[in-house]
Design an enzyme around this catalytic site. Structure first.
Site, PDB file in Angstrom:
ATOM      1  CB  THR A 158      82.402  36.382  88.321  1.00 19.23           C
ATOM      2  OG1 THR A 158      81.966  37.717  88.630  1.00 19.23           O
ATOM      3  CG2 THR A 158      83.406  35.921  89.364  1.00 19.23           C
ATOM      4  CG  ASP A 166      86.765  52.546  80.049  1.00 19.63           C
ATOM      5  OD1 ASP A 166      86.515  53.037  81.163  1.00 19.63           O
ATOM      6  OD2 ASP A 166      87.392  51.487  79.898  1.00 19.63           O
TER       7      ASP A 166
HETATM    8  C1  PRP Z   1      78.843  47.903  81.360  1.00 21.28           C
HETATM    9  C2  PRP Z   1      77.545  48.399  80.772  1.00 21.28           C
HETATM   10  C3  PRP Z   1      76.518  47.568  81.483  1.00 21.28           C
HETATM   11  C4  PRP Z   1      77.236  46.251  81.661  1.00 21.28           C
HETATM   12  C5  PRP Z   1      76.713  45.307  80.624  1.00 21.28           C
HETATM   13  O1  PRP Z   1      79.071  48.478  82.591  1.00 21.28           O
HETATM   14  O2  PRP Z   1      77.362  49.774  80.906  1.00 21.28           O
HETATM   15  O3  PRP Z   1      76.121  48.092  82.741  1.00 21.28           O
HETATM   16  O4  PRP Z   1      78.624  46.497  81.442  1.00 21.28           O
HETATM   17  O5  PRP Z   1      77.249  44.054  80.808  1.00 21.28           O
HETATM   18  P1  PRP Z   1      76.379  42.806  81.260  1.00 21.28           P
HETATM   19  O6  PRP Z   1      75.147  42.824  80.412  1.00 21.28           O
HETATM   20  O7  PRP Z   1      77.267  41.637  80.958  1.00 21.28           O
HETATM   21  O8  PRP Z   1      76.088  42.924  82.715  1.00 21.28           O
HETATM   22  P2  PRP Z   1      80.397  48.206  83.438  1.00 21.28           P
HETATM   23  O9  PRP Z   1      80.189  47.069  84.369  1.00 21.28           O
HETATM   24  O10 PRP Z   1      81.570  48.095  82.515  1.00 21.28           O
HETATM   25  O11 PRP Z   1      80.504  49.475  84.347  1.00 21.28           O
HETATM   26  P3  PRP Z   1      80.672  51.015  83.963  1.00 21.28           P
HETATM   27  O12 PRP Z   1      79.355  51.465  83.404  1.00 21.28           O
HETATM   28  O13 PRP Z   1      80.976  51.619  85.283  1.00 21.28           O
HETATM   29  O14 PRP Z   1      81.792  51.172  82.979  1.00 21.28           O
END
Ligand code: PRP
Ligand code: URA
Length: 210
Positions: free
Chosen positions: A109, A204
């Site tokens: 989503t 990652d």
């Molecule tokens: C990544 C990033 C942000 C988010 C950005 O985190 O660090 O928090 O995605 O995406 P958005 O603007 O569409 O919300 P992720 O959810 O991959 O988690 P992680 O930091 O644990 O890898």
């Protein structure tokens, strides 16, 4: 671009962002350079901190010198990738408190899911600097700002290394009262919500996971 959005144009920041974009930049270098970028960004983000004149005695005479005053700081990383920006910021303000907003993006989503949040008790009296390397759809940043506001924060800045136009617009529209800082605003998001050309998955790359 809106008034509350600041794009860093410093050549050192731009150079270092290009280093970490490369797929050949390994975990160790990525982590180090992301920390350096955060420190350089922090220097600008904290430019308007207030100072007051304080009496100092040099080895030769007394004088009044400027020192930081008033509002204290809280650095708030959005977990997990935001952790990669904390040490760089703290190297400038070692006594700042650190809050955490745990959020991950549902891969289907693209909506943020909250899993752990803890902020300093006196968050309402602090300048809150939320850090996350990536501002993609803006969902995570929007939810993180909502959360810190609900906890009482009033002065908030959001700092990202890379952003997509969609994310900047969403965050600026939802929270016109905060300042948004980005190292660069890229072209677009792909169908999976990744920033293009981007740098891949920041979490990652910082932590060496897949
Ligand atoms: C990544 C990033 C942000 C988010 C950005 O985190 O660090 O928090 O995605 O995406 P958005 O603007 O569409 O919300 P992720 O959810 O991959 O988690 P992680 O930091 O644990 O890898
Ligand atoms: N999160 C990331 O880590 N990278 C992107 O490109 C988008 C969201």
């Amino acid at each position: 671009m809106r008034d509350n959005v600041i794009i860093f144009d410093h050549p050192l920041i731009q150079h270092k962002i290009s280093l970490i974009r490369s797929k050949d930049c390994g975990t160790r270098e990525f982590r180090t350079v992301a920390g350096e970028i955060s420190m350089l960004m922090g220097y600008e983000v904290m430019r308007d901190l207030e100072t007051e004149l304080v009496e100092i005695e040099t080895p030769l005479e007394k004088m009044k010198g400027p020192m930081l005053k008033g509002k204290k700081l809280a650095i708030v990383p959005i977990l997990r990738a935001g952790l990669g920006m904390v040490d760089g910021m703290l190297s400038l303000v070692p006594s700042a408190k650190v809050g955490h907003v745990g959020m991950y993006r549902d891969e289907e989503t693209l909506e943020p899911k909250e899993y752990y949040c803890k902020l300093p008790e006196d968050i309402s009296q602090r300048l809150v600097i939320i850090v996350d390397p990536m501002l993609a759809t803006g969902g995570s940043a929007d939810a993180a700002v909502d959360f810190v506001k609900k906890q009482g924060a009033e002065q908030i800045k959001f700092v990202s290394i890379l952003a997509a136009p969609e994310g900047v617009e969403r965050l600026a529209q939802a929270h016109p009262d905060i300042s948004i800082y980005c190292g660069a605003v890229d072209r677009e998001l792909n169908e999976h919500g990744y920033i293009l050309p981007g740098l891949g998955d920041a979490g990652d790359r910082i932590f060496g996971t897949k």
